[in-house]
Every structure is written in structure tokens, then in C-alpha cells.
Write an enzyme that holds these catalytic residues in place. Structure first.
Site, mmCIF file in Angstrom:
data_model
loop_
_atom_site.group_PDB
_atom_site.id
_atom_site.type_symbol
_atom_site.label_atom_id
_atom_site.label_comp_id
_atom_site.label_asym_id
_atom_site.label_seq_id
_atom_site.Cartn_x
_atom_site.Cartn_y
_atom_site.Cartn_z
ATOM 1 C CD GLU A 177 -3.749 -6.167 2.852
ATOM 2 O OE1 GLU A 177 -4.701 -5.439 3.248
ATOM 3 O OE2 GLU A 177 -2.553 -5.939 3.129
ATOM 4 C CD GLU B 114 -3.026 -1.243 2.140
ATOM 5 O OE1 GLU B 114 -2.960 -0.414 3.069
ATOM 6 O OE2 GLU B 114 -3.911 -2.116 2.059
#
Length: 502
Positions: free
Chosen positions: A279, A160
Site C-alpha cells: 500500500e 498491518e
């Protein structure tokens, strides 16, 4: 209310069921704990994921990177003691690492910014040569210990980076540099390793994907996979330790996933590059109370029926509640990411994944897929998953035509039901008074109510068709399987006489 479904056995529906490909985990250091290992064994015994992905590979608690001073100046050494224990256990449990390169060892870090309770450093390296050497040394070590299978372990660069907490200032150019240096170092060592990125989540996702691929094109880089994350709730309301979120519109979320597919395919050299959702879940916080509920399980049942349409792989975040991003949980049910709670209590969502694994084993020919079901057939029968997302109760009337080579007179229908009435450990815990740390006996009681209701029925062949109805309560999921019934009773055994005895 009744819903009728007539299955056409000659129908062929595109359905890619990769629910068992990968699952997420808390930071790798937690894998050294007993509770973590017990939960993972439970998951592997019933579901059996192929890969596992988590943060903190290079964080200080795993203790790989060490810099020390000599008379000639700074020197480096690597310590794989903890890593070997972790990965040895993974392989013992039949699961392989999906290697996420991160976070930064504090001795290598350019800055001091950290994230989470356990202080993972999220700044670039002070020297990219140190980073590259560490990455290649890791791969050499893993290959020496585990052999050539390591070449099949996917590699993802960071986590991220489009969020400033996970990558200092969400610096796009600096991340692209990290990716380039990592990619080239790995490929120069052995081009067979599969390397992906940019592992983004949410914010400016379309811009990041497009600019990432533009950068790769300019630098003659061909990522083996494009990675991103997928969460499906609005911004949460925080009360005490807990986050309360509303689910977002399903079609809007799938449109967002499709946009990534479209952007990738707009680059001729990257067209059809696989996408991995490294994810995905509903809530993106480790106190997202929806995680513990039956609606989470039913909502994700539809997701698992569709995620394979544009993504080669997708990894649920996470397998268990041994997790410490915001600190040690205060209570048994706390909205943790895991599909398994403390005490190896399976949450309803665990069974969503277990059912999809059972569906995969039952047959690869999909004959029906819609908003409430996915059904497959094999050479002798059918299997399927039915779900009801927050609607009123209804009965699904199923008509299953028989076109198999050996058509029997009788078939056995097995159903496994997970809903708010028969498999709801959260409610049992609530009704008990919400004990924050239940005793062993309380845990056993809660766990006893955390398994599907299994029922059976004999279906008769009526002119080449089987007819049945399956009840779907609100937020319910049902796995069903239909197989030929061949009676082989022991001499003198009469079931009807047994059950009528008085």
C-alpha cells in the site's frame, strides 16, 4: 520563470518503472457490485495493472469458511461461490489477485475484535490447524480453477499487524506465529508459491522489520518478499466527515524506505530480498481530501520516479472510490482513496499512473531523472513526464539532441497536460455547488473536465537538435512524446490552405 534542460542521449540513469505492477482495492466483497466493476474496467482499459490487492478475502461477506456440527462433532466446509465470481471478473479484466490472507472468519476467530464499518475480525484463529487447512484448501481450489498461473500470484500474510486495530493488541509474537504457520503450510503444499510479510504500516516499523527477520532466521524461514506500507502525511485534522493533512518532507519519507532496505540487507541470508510496498499513498484515511486534488497527482509523480530505487513493487491504495472502511461515502468528492471517483470520473492522480504506463511503453532507456522530470529514449525519439509540485508556474525549455539511426527533418511533439486549469474535476464540482450526489447530466459535465489537455507541435531538426518549451503550471503534470513526422497527405490536400480559407 524558465528552467532549461539539455538531455544527453548517451546518458544512462537507473530507473525502475513498476507503476503498473499492482493496485489496491476496497474489501473483496465490493467487487460484486456494478460500480466497482465499471471503475476497474476503466482503469484496466487505460492503465492495465498486473495485480490487485485488497482486504477481506476470508471475511464473512465472501463466505468461504463454514463450521457446522455433526454427530461426531464440529466439521468444516468451504464455499467459493462469491470468490469465483470475483476472481473470474478480475481475470476477465486482465488483472490477477495479490492474495492477502485475512481477515479472520468469525466462526474461526479467537476473539470478537473487528475493524471498519464492515466488521472485519482482527483476532488470531482459535485453532491454527483450521487456519492452515483453509489457506491450503483455497490455494488448491484456485489452482484447480485457474491452472498453474496461480503459482505466480503473490501471497501476503495479514495486513498491518503492528497496529492494534488490525491485529489484536498488535501482538508481535502472535503475528510471527501466524506467519510461520501460514508460510510452512503453503510451502509444504508447494514451495513455488511466493509468500511475504509482515505488511506493517508506520508504527515502530524498523523494530518490526528487524525482529521479523530475526524470527525468520531462528525458524529457518526465508520470506520471498518483505512487505510494508508507505504514507506521506502528518496526523490529520478532522472536520466533519473529512481529514485535512499536511504532506511530510519527501526526503524524510524516502529515507524511511531506505531504512527498510538497509535492515534487510544487514541480514546476510536475506540480503537483496525484494520489498513490496503493498500500500502507498499520501493520506492514510478514506476521507483524506488531498486524494482528490492536483497536488496529490504532482506529488506522486516524483514518488513514482523514485520508488523503484529500493522497492521491487509498489501498489497505490486504491484504484476506485467504491470503498467502505468508515461507511458509505456521503458525497461524490469525499477524499476517497481511489484514483477514480463515482461515475468513472478520473481524478488527476489517475493520469499520473496512466502517464507512467505510457512512459514504460515508450522506452526503457532512461536518459534523465531529476526533481521535475524523468525522460526516456527509444530508437527514434523521446518520451517523458514533467511535474511541478506546488511551485510557481514555469516553462521547461527542453533541448533534445538527435543521435538516432534515421534522423528526420521534422518531429511531432505530443503533450498531455493535467493541472488545476485544464484537468480539475474537483474544481468543476465545487463551482457547481458541490452536489453530493450529482445527476447523470452533472456527472457527465464533471467527467468531461477530467481528461488531459492534448496538444501537438511540429519540431524542426536544427543541426541535429530539437528545441521546445513546455509550460508547467502549479501542481501540473505533463506527459510528452517526440516521434519522427513523416507526412503522407492525400492528393490535393493542403493543410495551410485549409486553415486560411475564408
Amino acid at each position: 520563470m524558465n528552467k532549461h534542460l539539455t538531455v544527453d542521449p548517451s546518458n544512462r540513469v537507473n530507473f525502475n518503472n513498476n507503476a503498473d505492477f499492482c493496485v489496491g482495492t476496497g474489501r473483496l466483497g465490493l467487487a460484486l457490485t456494478q460500480e466497482y466493476q465499471e471503475q476497474l474496467k476503466f482503469v484496466q482499459d487505460i492503465i492495465g495493472f498486473k495485480y490487485i490487492r485488497g482486504h477481506g478475502l476470508f471475511s464473512d461477506d465472501v463466505a468461504i469458511f463454514h463450521e457446522y456440527m455433526t454427530e461426531e462433532g464440529p466439521a468444516v466446509e468451504y464455499n467459493y461461490t462469491y470468490l469465483d465470481r470475483i476472481f473470474d471478473k478480475y481475470l476477465e479484466l486482465g488483472i490477477r489477485p495479490y492474495i492477502e490472507l485475512g481477515f479472520m472468519p468469525s466462526q474461526m476467530a479467537k476473539g470478537t475484535q473487528t475493524i471498519f464499518y464492515w466488521k472485519g475480525n482482527t483476532t488470531p484463529p482459535k485453532d491454527y490447524n483450521l487456519w492452515k487447512d483453509m489457506v491450503v484448501a483455497l490455494l488448491k481450489h484456485l489452482r484447480g480453477r485457474y491452472g498453474e498461473e496461480v503459482l505466480d500470484w503473490p501471497i501476503e500474510v495479514w495486513n498491518e499487524p503492528n497496529l492494534p486495530g488490525f491485529w489484536y493488541n498488535a501482538d508481535k509474537d502472535e503475528y510471527f506465529k501466524l506467519f510461520k504457520e501460514s508460510y510452512n503450510a503453503i510451502k509444504n503444499y508447494d514451495s513455488r508459491f511466493k509468500v511475504g510479510g509482515p505488511a506493517i504500516c508506520g508504527v515502530m516499523d524498523e523494530e518490526w522489520i528487524r525482529e521479523f527477520l530475526t524470527f525468520c532466521r531462528k525458524n529457518n524461514i526465508k520470506p520471498d518478499v518483505v512487505t510494508r506500507h508507505h504514507y506521506t502525511v502528518e496526523f490529520p485534522e478532522k472536520l466533519g466527515h473529512y481529514d485535512y493533512s499536511k504532506l511530510e518532507d519527501v526526503e524524510m519519507r524516502f529515507a524511511n524506505l531506505q531504512s527498510t532496505r538497509d535492515i534487510i540487507d544487514s541480514f546476510e541470508e536475506y540480503k537483496d530480498t525484494p520489498i513490496h510496498l503493498t500500500e502507498f499513498s499520501t493520506s492514510y484515511t478514506p476521507q483524506g481530501v488531498i486524494h482528490d486534488t492536483n497536488i496529490n497527482a504532482a506529488f506522486l509523480a516524483e514518488h513514482l520516479s523514485r520508488l523503484g530505487d529500493m522497492n521491487e513493487a509498489y501498489s497505490y491504495w486504491t484504484f476506485g472510490d467504491v470503498f467502505e472502511e468508515r461507511g458509505v461515502p456521503f458525497s461524490l468528492f469525499h477524499g476517497g482513496f481511489g484514483m477514480v471517483a463515482a461515475g468513472c470520473i478520473p481524478k488527476p492522480t489517475f493520469w499520473t499512473f496512466a502517464f507512467y504506463k505510457q512512459l514504460k511503453l515508450a522506452g526503457e532507456t532512461c536518459v534523465n531523472r531529476d526533481k521535475n522530470s524523468v525522460i526516456v529514449k527509444n530508437d527514434t525519439g523521446y518520451a517523458g513526464i514533467l511535474w511541478n509540485i506546488d511551485e510557481e508556474d514555469f516553462k521547461m525549455e527542453l533541448e533534445l539532441p538527435l543521435d538516432f539511426q534515421a534522423t528526420e527533418k521534422e518531429y511531432t511533439l505530443i503533450t498531455k497536460t493535467v493541472d488545476e486549469q485544464c484537468c480539475n474535476p474537483l474544481k468543476i464540482w465545487h463551482d457547481m455547488g458541490e452536489p453530493t450526489t450529482p445527476t447523470k447530466e452533472e456527472t457527465k459535465l464533471i467527467r468531461s473536465g477530467a481528461f488531459p489537455l492534448v496538444q501537438s507541435e511540429i519540431l524542426s531538426n536544427e543541426d541535429g537538435k530539437l528545441n521546445t518549451s513546455i509550460s508547467l503550471n502549479r501542481n501540473g503534470i505533463v506527459f510528452f512524446e517526440v516521434k519522427p513526422r513523416v507526412a503522407t497527405p492525400d492528393r490535393g490536400y493542403d493543410y495551410e490552405k485549409v486553415i486560411s480559407f475564408h
